[in-house]
Design a protein around this motif. Structure first.
Motif, PDB file in Angstrom:
ATOM      1  N   CYS A 148     -28.180 -21.887-110.431  1.00  0.00           N
ATOM      2  CA  CYS A 148     -28.037 -23.361-110.956  1.00  0.00           C
ATOM      3  C   CYS A 148     -26.855 -23.532-111.136  1.00  0.00           C
ATOM      4  O   CYS A 148     -26.250 -24.882-110.888  1.00  0.00           O
ATOM      5  CB  CYS A 148     -28.824 -23.143-112.718  1.00  0.00           C
ATOM      6  N   VAL A 149     -25.719 -22.694-111.665  1.00  0.00           N
ATOM      7  CA  VAL A 149     -24.437 -23.174-111.764  1.00  0.00           C
ATOM      8  C   VAL A 149     -23.731 -23.461-110.197  1.00  0.00           C
ATOM      9  O   VAL A 149     -23.168 -24.705-110.104  1.00  0.00           O
ATOM     10  CB  VAL A 149     -23.740 -22.050-112.020  1.00  0.00           C
TER      11      VAL A 149
ATOM     12  N   LYS B 226     -29.233 -32.741-110.251  1.00  0.00           N
ATOM     13  CA  LYS B 226     -27.849 -32.308-110.011  1.00  0.00           C
ATOM     14  C   LYS B 226     -27.884 -31.106-109.506  1.00  0.00           C
ATOM     15  O   LYS B 226     -26.760 -30.268-109.768  1.00  0.00           O
ATOM     16  CB  LYS B 226     -26.888 -32.521-111.517  1.00  0.00           C
TER      17      LYS B 226
ATOM     18  N   ARG C 154     -25.378 -27.059-109.287  1.00  0.00           N
ATOM     19  CA  ARG C 154     -24.632 -28.090-110.066  1.00  0.00           C
ATOM     20  C   ARG C 154     -23.250 -28.411-109.426  1.00  0.00           C
ATOM     21  O   ARG C 154     -22.798 -29.427-109.288  1.00  0.00           O
ATOM     22  CB  ARG C 154     -24.630 -27.838-111.169  1.00  0.00           C
TER      23      ARG C 154
ATOM     24  N   ALA D  55     -31.279 -22.586-108.754  1.00  0.00           N
ATOM     25  CA  ALA D  55     -32.010 -21.772-109.520  1.00  0.00           C
ATOM     26  C   ALA D  55     -33.254 -20.945-108.681  1.00  0.00           C
ATOM     27  O   ALA D  55     -33.156 -19.723-109.084  1.00  0.00           O
ATOM     28  CB  ALA D  55     -32.361 -22.322-110.836  1.00  0.00           C
TER      29      ALA D  55
ATOM     30  N   CYS E 276     -29.482 -28.162-109.848  1.00  0.00           N
ATOM     31  CA  CYS E 276     -29.794 -27.156-110.786  1.00  0.00           C
ATOM     32  C   CYS E 276     -31.078 -26.260-110.253  1.00  0.00           C
ATOM     33  O   CYS E 276     -31.470 -25.213-110.061  1.00  0.00           O
ATOM     34  CB  CYS E 276     -29.599 -27.206-112.121  1.00  0.00           C
TER      35      CYS E 276
END
Length: 84
Positions: free
Chosen positions: A53-54, A25, A57, A31, A27
């Motif tokens: 990552c945030v 998804k 996503r 990242a 991340c």
């Protein structure tokens, strides 16, 4: 020095926005890109990875929602001819 940081951030945004398929998804890709950008922006690779990552996503979820909305759009039903 500030121009290189800004350039790294712009590259990060461009790479995150250009990702096609989302892995985990989004991340993992986010990242990785965030870690590289964070490393060059003052040796903050971990913070960059978390932020990437945030963002990854979020973009993956947004893309999935857009694809689901497009799949659920239904063409209007044809109208029946009036009876004589």
């Amino acid at each position: 020095m500030k121009s290189s940081i800004i350039a790294a951030m712009l590259c990060t945004v461009a790479l995150v926005a250009a990702t096609g398929a989302a892995q985990a998804k989004g991340c993992l890709k986010g990242a990785a890109v965030g870690a590289v950008a964070g490393h060059y922006a003052g040796h903050h690779a971990v913070v960059g990875a978390v932020g990437g990552c945030v963002v990854g996503r979020h973009l993956a979820n947004k893309k999935a929602a857009d694809e689901a909305a497009a799949a659920h759009q239904v063409a209007p039903a044809p109208q029946a001819a009036p009876a004589k």
